[in-house]
Design an enzyme around this catalytic site. Structure first.
Site, PDB file in Angstrom:
ATOM      1  N   GLU A 132      69.283  48.725  30.154  1.00 18.23           N
ATOM      2  CA  GLU A 132      68.421  48.981  28.663  1.00 18.23           C
ATOM      3  C   GLU A 132      67.311  47.464  28.802  1.00 18.23           C
ATOM      4  OE1 GLU A 132      65.715  49.813  26.296  1.00 18.23           O
ATOM      5  OE2 GLU A 132      66.388  51.602  27.666  1.00 18.23           O
ATOM      6  N   ALA A 133      65.776  47.526  29.017  1.00 17.84           N
ATOM      7  CA  ALA A 133      65.667  46.280  28.521  1.00 17.84           C
ATOM      8  C   ALA A 133      65.705  45.880  27.323  1.00 17.84           C
ATOM      9  CB  ALA A 133      64.171  46.501  29.072  1.00 17.84           C
ATOM     10  N   SER A 155      64.932  59.146  26.565  1.00 18.15           N
ATOM     11  CA  SER A 155      65.872  61.215  26.420  1.00 18.15           C
ATOM     12  C   SER A 155      66.077  61.445  27.642  1.00 18.15           C
ATOM     13  CB  SER A 155      64.273  61.833  25.300  1.00 18.15           C
ATOM     14  OG  SER A 155      64.078  61.434  24.691  1.00 18.15           O
ATOM     15  N   HIS A 164      52.663  61.019  23.465  1.00 18.52           N
ATOM     16  CA  HIS A 164      53.383  61.664  24.416  1.00 18.52           C
ATOM     17  C   HIS A 164      53.464  61.776  26.456  1.00 18.52           C
ATOM     18  CE1 HIS A 164      53.994  64.454  20.840  1.00 18.52           C
ATOM     19  NE2 HIS A 164      54.872  64.493  20.935  1.00 18.52           N
TER      20      HIS A 164
END
Length: 544
Positions: A65-66, A44, A480
């Site tokens: 990006e993995a 994000s 979170h």
């Protein structure tokens, strides 16, 4: 000019997708030895930084990006979001067993796909409270982090479909956000119940509600025409046909490269090989609150005593790396229905109640989401056996006092993390949890909810000690994870107000790990703001 893009026809969408695939295949087949900026992580915040830099055609950007593709039904179909939990699109982390949750290991879901958490979450758009942002400005010493400044960013990034609020909501931004105007009857009744116990009703959980001490509303969601609008899809995908942006999936960053105390590039595993690519300007870490400190520590940035145990050469002693871990612990009450739910029941969060467990608070310290399923831990499921024909008032503690830590277990990048979440370790959190559970019962027993309640299925009437035990067994989290590389000016801070890692040149962090404290509500929207701020800072620093 508006930053949002019109909805394309099916034919033009197909043509654009073909163009993107062809362009990215060419770029991946001809990887360069250097790029201007390397962004690690497409979540994000990272997706926003990528978009803002790639908008300049003279800037070469590499996104690593993995995880894999997001172009699958499990991601795109909002109703399938829960199928991503525990899948290959989830890093699958778990907290260490803790006596504070009766020896349980709490799962710590994190997105491992294009879009990160915004591709596997429940799609709730929650901005954070005014007092959160003003606190961040105070901690960082930079008024640009204040609510007044951030409100301008929110107006700029939203295309909002809901009750008009030109002072607080945007109309032409890249993030499509709609208010849930049509509620399932049970969700509508929960909002009526919230009002019945004295919590005011708002048109949206954002806007003016996040300037108040409490409130209830239907939720804002990032869903358009039945499809998830992840941050990656909103920011990065529309510019993936450009020749200056390379997006690699399946690329696991294993180390930051340095020349002295200057970040010069990254090492990463890709297609069975270890590769090194240099960054002419900066490396930006957007790997999330668990993987960002992991990479920092693997690369020699962290507590020197801890890194020394694994023989990792010290680049910079920053004892705050991996400390201050925060999340939103959750627990709830389950109620038996008199009959099966009406049609239209959904796994999405359509309504939310924000409140305070003690009078006099200026910021809500709990949120309650009605879930149209019996939502509980396996331990309490086994003890209480709630009927499938039940629903839940799921509460979250918004500002826990407990703090966790992230630790390495070895120097190898593939060595697992040891994560001590420490949920409910601070006695004040249990005190708040007891008060919140009482409020859940008060809401559940209102006249508005009588048509949906035959009895309280769990925990029902328990003494205080038994109720504490129930909460420890029920405690999970809302995924979170934040605050492990916090922004600030004290000895535990990792980045300054410009998100630059202390003591290191050309290395910036842009993700939820930089938050000094977890925000009031879901963290996706605040992470978009972090990405926007990072993009602004970088463009200003390099006059882009």
């Amino acid at each position: 000019m508006p930053d949002t893009l019109p909805i394309a026809s099916e034919e033009s969408s197909f043509a654009f997708a073909q163009r993107v695939r062809a362009n990215q295949s060419r770029l991946a087949a001809a990887l360069q030895t250097w790029y201007d900026f390397i962004i690690c992580g497409s979540g994000s915040s990272g997706s926003v930084v990528v978009r803002r830099l790639a908008e300049n055609p003279h800037v070469r950007v590499l996104l690593l990006e993995a995880g894999g593709t997001d172009d699958i039904p499990q991601v795109m179909d909002p109703q399938q979001w829960v199928t991503n939990l525990g899948s290959e699109r989830d890093w699958g982390y778990q907290a260490e067993p803790s006596s504070y949750v009766n020896g349980r290991r709490v799962p710590l879901t994190m997105g491992k796909t294009l879009g990160g958490g915004s591709s596997i979450n429940v799609m709730v758009w929650a901005r954070g409270h005014k007092n959160d942002w003003d606190f961040f400005a105070e901690e960082s010493g930079d008024p640009a982090w204040s609510y007044e400044s951030v409100l301008d960013i929110y107006r700029r990034i939203e295309t909002y479909e809901g009750a008009p609020d030109i002072a607080r909501r945007g109309l032409a931004g890249p993030m499509y956000v709609r208010n849930t105007s049509t509620l399932h009857p049970l969700n509508a009744a929960v909002l009526e119940a919230g009002q019945a116990v004295g919590i005011p009703r708002f048109d949206s959980p954002n806007g003016s509600m996040m300037e108040a001490a409490e409130g209830c509303s239907s939720t804002d969601l990032i869903i358009r025409e039945g499809r998830r609008q992840s941050v990656f899809r909103s920011y990065v995908y529309p510019v993936m046909d450009r020749p200056n942006l390379t997006v690699l999936t399946g690329a696991l960053v294993t180390s930051i490269l340095f020349a002295g105390k200057k970040a010069t590039g990254v090492e990463f595993a890709y297609e069975g090989k270890t590769r090194r690519i240099m960054a002419a300007s900066e490396v930006v870490l957007s790997l999330g609150a668990l993987n960002t400190p992991k990479l920092l520590m693997q690369s020699g940035i962290g507590d020197s005593d801890e890194l020394g145990k694994f023989g990792i050469p010290i680049v910079e002693h920053l004892p705050g790396v991996g400390r201050n871990l925060q999340d939103h612990p959750s627990f709830g009450r389950v109620f038996q229905l008199p009959e099966p739910l009406l049609s239209g029941a959904t796994f999405l969060g359509e309504a939310v109640v924000f409140g305070k467990s003690e009078s006099g608070m200026a910021t809500p310290d709990f949120a309650i989401f009605p879930l149209l399923v019996p939502f509980t831990s396996p331990e309490n499921q086994e003890r209480f056996h709630p009927s499938p024909n039940s629903w839940t008032l799921s509460s979250i503690l918004l500002h826990p006092k407990s703090r966790g830590e992230v630790h390495l277990t070895g120097a190898n990048p593939l060595d697992p993390l040891r994560i001590e979440a420490n949920f409910l370790s601070n006695a004040e959190d249990m005190k708040a949890a007891l008060a919140i559970m009482a409020i859940c019962r008060e809401i559940g027993m209102t006249d508005a909810l009588k048509p949906f309640v035959t009895r309280e299925a769990m925990p029902d009437d328990l003494g205080e000690d038994d109720l504490k035990d129930f909460i420890r067994n029920d405690c999970t989290n809302y995924r979170h994870q934040t605050c492990t590389a916090k922004m600030g000016r004290d000895a535990q801070s990792v980045v300054n107000a410009q998100l630059q890692v202390y003591g290191i040149d050309n290395l910036r962090i842009a993700d939820g790990s930089i938050l000094p404290r977890v925000t009031t509500g879901n963290t996706m929207a605040p992470c978009v703001v972090i990405g926007e701020r990072a993009g602004e800072m970088i463009k200003k620093a390099y006059q882009l």
